[in-house]
Design a protein around this motif. Structure first.
Motif, PDB file in Angstrom:
ATOM      1  N   GLU A   8       0.810  -1.220   0.000  1.00  0.00           N
ATOM      2  CA  GLU A   8       0.000   0.000   0.000  1.00  0.00           C
ATOM      3  C   GLU A   8       0.844   1.271   0.000  1.00  0.00           C
ATOM      4  N   ILE A   9       2.162   1.103   0.059  1.00  0.00           N
ATOM      5  CA  ILE A   9       3.044   2.274   0.064  1.00  0.00           C
ATOM      6  C   ILE A   9       3.067   2.875  -1.331  1.00  0.00           C
ATOM      7  N   ASN A  10       2.847   4.197  -1.403  1.00  0.00           N
ATOM      8  CA  ASN A  10       3.024   4.881  -2.679  1.00  0.00           C
ATOM      9  C   ASN A  10       3.945   6.072  -2.477  1.00  0.00           C
ATOM     10  N   ASP A  11       3.428   7.239  -2.161  1.00  0.00           N
ATOM     11  CA  ASP A  11       4.318   8.396  -1.989  1.00  0.00           C
ATOM     12  C   ASP A  11       4.334   8.929  -0.562  1.00  0.00           C
ATOM     13  N   GLN A  12       3.941   8.111   0.410  1.00  0.00           N
ATOM     14  CA  GLN A  12       3.999   8.541   1.806  1.00  0.00           C
ATOM     15  C   GLN A  12       5.459   8.675   2.259  1.00  0.00           C
ATOM     16  N   GLN A  13       5.650   9.453   3.295  1.00  0.00           N
ATOM     17  CA  GLN A  13       6.960   9.555   3.928  1.00  0.00           C
ATOM     18  C   GLN A  13       7.099   8.372   4.881  1.00  0.00           C
ATOM     19  N   LEU A  14       8.179   7.632   4.750  1.00  0.00           N
ATOM     20  CA  LEU A  14       8.398   6.454   5.577  1.00  0.00           C
ATOM     21  C   LEU A  14       9.364   6.802   6.700  1.00  0.00           C
ATOM     22  N   ILE A  15       8.872   6.700   7.943  1.00  0.00           N
ATOM     23  CA  ILE A  15       9.692   7.015   9.107  1.00  0.00           C
ATOM     24  C   ILE A  15       9.952   5.714   9.851  1.00  0.00           C
ATOM     25  N   LYS A  41      12.563  15.691  18.549  1.00  0.00           N
ATOM     26  CA  LYS A  41      13.523  16.774  18.358  1.00  0.00           C
ATOM     27  C   LYS A  41      13.761  17.099  16.874  1.00  0.00           C
ATOM     28  N   TYR A  42      13.757  16.062  16.007  1.00  0.00           N
ATOM     29  CA  TYR A  42      14.179  16.284  14.620  1.00  0.00           C
ATOM     30  C   TYR A  42      13.092  16.155  13.562  1.00  0.00           C
ATOM     31  N   ALA A  43      11.945  15.608  13.900  1.00  0.00           N
ATOM     32  CA  ALA A  43      10.895  15.382  12.894  1.00  0.00           C
ATOM     33  C   ALA A  43      10.480  16.667  12.191  1.00  0.00           C
ATOM     34  N   ALA A  44      10.378  17.748  12.935  1.00  0.00           N
ATOM     35  CA  ALA A  44       9.929  19.009  12.343  1.00  0.00           C
ATOM     36  C   ALA A  44      10.857  19.492  11.227  1.00  0.00           C
ATOM     37  N   TYR A  45      12.132  19.119  11.279  1.00  0.00           N
ATOM     38  CA  TYR A  45      13.088  19.529  10.252  1.00  0.00           C
ATOM     39  C   TYR A  45      12.949  18.696   8.975  1.00  0.00           C
ATOM     40  N   TYR A  46      12.509  17.448   9.118  1.00  0.00           N
ATOM     41  CA  TYR A  46      12.573  16.507   8.008  1.00  0.00           C
ATOM     42  C   TYR A  46      11.227  16.088   7.420  1.00  0.00           C
ATOM     43  N   ILE A  47      10.148  16.281   8.149  1.00  0.00           N
ATOM     44  CA  ILE A  47       8.854  15.803   7.678  1.00  0.00           C
ATOM     45  C   ILE A  47       8.088  16.920   6.986  1.00  0.00           C
ATOM     46  N   ASP A  48       7.610  16.599   5.804  1.00  0.00           N
ATOM     47  CA  ASP A  48       6.790  17.514   5.019  1.00  0.00           C
ATOM     48  C   ASP A  48       5.347  17.353   5.512  1.00  0.00           C
ATOM     49  N   LEU A  49       4.807  18.393   6.139  1.00  0.00           N
ATOM     50  CA  LEU A  49       3.469  18.310   6.729  1.00  0.00           C
ATOM     51  C   LEU A  49       2.362  18.143   5.692  1.00  0.00           C
ATOM     52  N   SER A  50       2.685  18.390   4.433  1.00  0.00           N
ATOM     53  CA  SER A  50       1.653  18.257   3.397  1.00  0.00           C
ATOM     54  C   SER A  50       1.534  16.823   2.867  1.00  0.00           C
ATOM     55  N   LYS A  51       2.435  15.946   3.303  1.00  0.00           N
ATOM     56  CA  LYS A  51       2.409  14.558   2.831  1.00  0.00           C
ATOM     57  C   LYS A  51       2.174  13.610   4.002  1.00  0.00           C
ATOM     58  N   PRO A  52       1.406  12.540   3.771  1.00  0.00           N
ATOM     59  CA  PRO A  52       1.164  11.572   4.852  1.00  0.00           C
ATOM     60  C   PRO A  52       2.423  10.789   5.212  1.00  0.00           C
ATOM     61  N   ASN A  73       1.169  14.310  16.526  1.00  0.00           N
ATOM     62  CA  ASN A  73       0.052  15.239  16.645  1.00  0.00           C
ATOM     63  C   ASN A  73       0.506  16.570  17.248  1.00  0.00           C
ATOM     64  N   GLU A  74       1.335  16.507  18.299  1.00  0.00           N
ATOM     65  CA  GLU A  74       1.877  17.726  18.930  1.00  0.00           C
ATOM     66  C   GLU A  74       2.665  18.564  17.920  1.00  0.00           C
ATOM     67  N   LEU A  75       3.353  17.881  16.997  1.00  0.00           N
ATOM     68  CA  LEU A  75       4.186  18.570  16.006  1.00  0.00           C
ATOM     69  C   LEU A  75       3.385  19.069  14.805  1.00  0.00           C
ATOM     70  N   GLY A  76       2.081  18.799  14.801  1.00  0.00           N
ATOM     71  CA  GLY A  76       1.237  19.246  13.702  1.00  0.00           C
ATOM     72  C   GLY A  76       1.197  18.280  12.532  1.00  0.00           C
ATOM     73  N   ILE A  77       1.670  17.064  12.756  1.00  0.00           N
ATOM     74  CA  ILE A  77       1.632  16.042  11.714  1.00  0.00           C
ATOM     75  C   ILE A  77       0.261  15.382  11.794  1.00  0.00           C
ATOM     76  N   THR A  78      -0.609  15.765  10.900  1.00  0.00           N
ATOM     77  CA  THR A  78      -1.994  15.287  10.965  1.00  0.00           C
ATOM     78  C   THR A  78      -2.281  14.163   9.982  1.00  0.00           C
ATOM     79  N   GLN A  79      -1.403  13.989   9.002  1.00  0.00           N
ATOM     80  CA  GLN A  79      -1.627  12.952   7.997  1.00  0.00           C
ATOM     81  C   GLN A  79      -0.809  11.706   8.336  1.00  0.00           C
ATOM     82  N   LEU A  80      -1.292  10.952   9.290  1.00  0.00           N
ATOM     83  CA  LEU A  80      -0.634   9.724   9.703  1.00  0.00           C
ATOM     84  C   LEU A  80      -1.427   8.558   9.126  1.00  0.00           C
TER      85      LEU A  80
END
Length: 194
Positions: A8-15, A41-52, A73-80
């Motif tokens: 099911e992986i397509n263009d999501q960010q894989l953490i 500490k580091y997710a905010a630097y590397y995660i694009d909030l517009s992509k799941p 959720n605290e970091l504003g990552i809503t597309q999980l």
């Protein structure tokens, strides 16, 4: 949190939140290794909030997903989109991250880049000076283009966690980095014992 099948992986960010040695031994291409200890500490630097995003875990680490979801959720990552169990991914699609023992690195005589991803404020043990470039991990996402792609890059931090994360990021950008096993701690031990 929803369990995802690797198909099911397509263009999501894989953490990939597994420990550094597990990640190095086998991971999915273009996944970023941010373990639970450094994710906040580091997710905010590397995660694009517009992509799941999809978290990748081992079956023994499923209990960490709830806390990771809260932090996201605290970091504003809503597309999980959910999580993927690495144990259910066919090994033939895995990539590995190359490592080098500290002693072997210290004996290198060819041309290379030593990328120290520690923040200058935390450097208490100086890295070897030869070909040293210091780009703190939180700044690497904006400054990786300054690295010479014609040279082998060795990543270094205090113990190996951030250098593995840095290598995972550089791999996703087409580099072929190697992680110095054990980081500065191992380099100090080799120097002390010689």
């Amino acid at each position: 949190m929803k369990k995802i099948n690797y198909k099911e992986i397509n263009d999501q960010q894989l953490i990939d939140v597994r420990p550094q040695h597990d990640y190095q031994a086998g991971h999915i291409s273009k996944s970023l290794n941010l373990n639970p200890g450094n994710f906040k500490k580091y997710a905010a630097y590397y995660i694009d909030l517009s992509k799941p995003i999809i978290f990748i875990v081992g079956s023994e680490d499923k209990d960490k997903l709830e806390k990771l979801s809260e932090v996201a959720n605290e970091l504003g990552i809503t597309q999980l989109d959910g999580y993927l169990l690495i144990d259910e991914v066919p090994e033939e699609i895995f990539q590995t991250t190359e490592t080098i023992p500290a002693g072997d690195f210290l004996n290198k005589s060819d041309d290379f880049i030593l990328l120290d991803v520690r923040h200058p404020d935390e450097i208490t043990r100086s890295a070897p000076e030869k070909n040293l470039v210091n780009i703190p991990f939180e700044e690497l996402v904006d400054n990786y283009q300054s690295l010479d792609t014609s040279k082998q890059i060795y990543t270094l931090c205090g113990s190996g966690n951030r250098s593995t994360a840095a290598a995972s990021f550089l791999e996703s950008k087409g580099f072929d980095p190697k992680v110095i096993e054990g980081g500065m701690k191992a380099i100090q031990e080799v120097k002390f014992n010689n």
